[in-house]
Scaffold this active site. Sequence first.
Site, PDB file in Angstrom:
ATOM      1  N   GLU A 101     -25.363 -14.334  26.010  1.00  0.00           N
ATOM      2  CA  GLU A 101     -24.836 -13.080  25.477  1.00  0.00           C
ATOM      3  C   GLU A 101     -25.292 -11.935  26.372  1.00  0.00           C
ATOM      4  OE1 GLU A 101     -23.418  -9.932  23.736  1.00  0.00           O
ATOM      5  OE2 GLU A 101     -22.800 -11.926  23.061  1.00  0.00           O
TER       6      GLU A 101
ATOM      7  N   CYS B 132      -9.189 -12.475  21.513  1.00  0.00           N
ATOM      8  CA  CYS B 132      -8.663 -11.393  20.675  1.00  0.00           C
ATOM      9  C   CYS B 132      -7.697 -10.514  21.463  1.00  0.00           C
ATOM     10  CB  CYS B 132      -9.796 -10.558  20.075  1.00  0.00           C
ATOM     11  SG  CYS B 132     -10.939  -9.865  21.267  1.00  0.00           S
TER      12      CYS B 132
ATOM     13  N   CYS C 165      -1.019   6.043   7.020  1.00  0.00           N
ATOM     14  CA  CYS C 165      -2.300   5.501   7.482  1.00  0.00           C
ATOM     15  C   CYS C 165      -2.078   4.571   8.672  1.00  0.00           C
ATOM     16  CB  CYS C 165      -2.970   4.743   6.338  1.00  0.00           C
ATOM     17  SG  CYS C 165      -4.461   3.848   6.828  1.00  0.00           S
TER      18      CYS C 165
ATOM     19  N   CYS D  16      -7.239   1.318  -0.450  1.00  0.00           N
ATOM     20  CA  CYS D  16      -6.840   0.535   0.722  1.00  0.00           C
ATOM     21  C   CYS D  16      -6.698  -0.918   0.313  1.00  0.00           C
ATOM     22  CB  CYS D  16      -7.874   0.672   1.840  1.00  0.00           C
ATOM     23  SG  CYS D  16      -7.510  -0.347   3.294  1.00  0.00           S
TER      24      CYS D  16
ATOM     25  N   CYS E 179       0.834  -1.202   0.000  1.00  0.00           N
ATOM     26  CA  CYS E 179       0.000   0.000   0.000  1.00  0.00           C
ATOM     27  C   CYS E 179       0.868   1.252   0.000  1.00  0.00           C
ATOM     28  CB  CYS E 179      -0.918   0.001   1.218  1.00  0.00           C
ATOM     29  SG  CYS E 179      -1.938   1.478   1.349  1.00  0.00           S
TER      30      CYS E 179
ATOM     31  N   ASP F  19     -15.897 -17.031  23.890  1.00  0.00           N
ATOM     32  CA  ASP F  19     -15.404 -16.122  22.843  1.00  0.00           C
ATOM     33  C   ASP F  19     -15.630 -14.672  23.279  1.00  0.00           C
ATOM     34  OD1 ASP F  19     -14.545 -14.979  20.474  1.00  0.00           O
ATOM     35  OD2 ASP F  19     -16.381 -15.434  19.368  1.00  0.00           O
TER      36      ASP F  19
ATOM     37  N   CYS G 198      -2.772  -0.200   9.083  1.00  0.00           N
ATOM     38  CA  CYS G 198      -1.834  -1.324   9.121  1.00  0.00           C
ATOM     39  C   CYS G 198      -0.534  -0.880   9.784  1.00  0.00           C
ATOM     40  CB  CYS G 198      -1.518  -1.832   7.708  1.00  0.00           C
ATOM     41  SG  CYS G 198      -2.913  -2.545   6.833  1.00  0.00           S
TER      42      CYS G 198
END
Length: 450
Positions: A321, A406, A81, A163, A75, A370, A84
Amino acid sequence: MPVAGPLEIVSLDNEARGVGRLSNEDGTPGKVVFVEGALPGERVTYRSHRAKPSYEQATLVDILRQSASRVTPQCRFFGTCGGCSMQHLDSRAQIAIKQRVLEDDLWHLAKLRPDVVFRPIAGPDWGYRYRARLTVRHVAAKGGVLVGFHERKSSYVADMTSCEVLPPHVSALLVPLRELVGRLSIVQRMPQIEVAVGQDVTALVLRILEPLTSADEAELRAFADRHAVQFWLQPKGPDTVYPFYPLDRALTYTLPEFGITMPFKPTDFTQVNHQINRVLMSRALKLLDARPGDRLLDLFCGIGNFTLPMATRGCEVMGIEGSEALTTRALANAQHNGLDGKTTFACRNLFEVSADDIAALGRFDRWLVDPPREGALAVSKAVAELSQRGGEAAALLPGRIVYVSCNPATLARDAGLLVHEAGYRLAGAGVVNMFPHTSHVESIAVFERA
């Protein structure tokens, strides 16, 4: 500040900055230096822009010895930017570094090493980002409207016209969206566009701080017809989102291996990377190793992303949830796929759940967890307490827990509780490269009752 160095770069930090260490005059280790753009194995010169007693932050000036893993970023906006941070590093090396981050966090934060390190889950490096939140800003000095990610470590919007990590058809919309917003009466009152790409529909959610005029509405309809997108409007909070035009399209994603179609709203949490989500789904179910008739518990189930595939294996599944709206949509998705007879759903605040709350759910053979970045601290503490109570309380705990994370730091924290206080062992762990070219580390881990 003047140019300094040379400096040997030994690792990357969690923001993908090169890390080196200075030596004191007596030869003892000195300050740590974080160098933007430097890679492990490189010898560099640098210029500090922030100096503290124990560390310095710096920018790269020159590479005296280059890493074999350094590549040319694809890119042309990389470096400016902030979308990334690792395009200058070979993809295989990116994954290896993320695996090292996972293993280091497990060891340093929980004194744990997995029995098995799983083969990394990886997929396409480019065009994978099916969800994105783009900032919109009218900048007179730039000649008009900017639409894109923030600049690296800045509140400014990057002046980007394409992008590489967005799907090509979404990347191609960046310039037309600039022009569209510039024609609207609320050009100064539209701070954000959220992108959600489904199986057949690309939705654009416009955050509007003032009502649209009839001329604005006509502009949106013409743009939607011309570029085959669907506009949604968000006048206030996330619950105020509604479809504007066209109204005859539905956002969905598919899980072909399980014969499942998942309708969703563009502001629902869904995985950014559809291809990796499918592979992750298969890996998670394989690791659960559930048998027909087993009772399975899916914690932080969202709209049923894992719950429904689990139900296709002849299991009885309960999804929990914290959002009432997501719980309702999970049930609707189960009905849409003919799985409501195999699934039940409940809304609970899993960040405040107690051991008694978990016990009241009854016994399940396998759990899938999760959580968001905050992890599952309350759940892990509840499991530890039930284990320590022993007897019938401990008997309620599952034989296996599959944990999708995550955030490796909160995974390590929760793993420490599950292993050191709840009697589980860390049977395996590995990275999931959900976000190529970023320092974001997603992972999957398996805990077995000792």
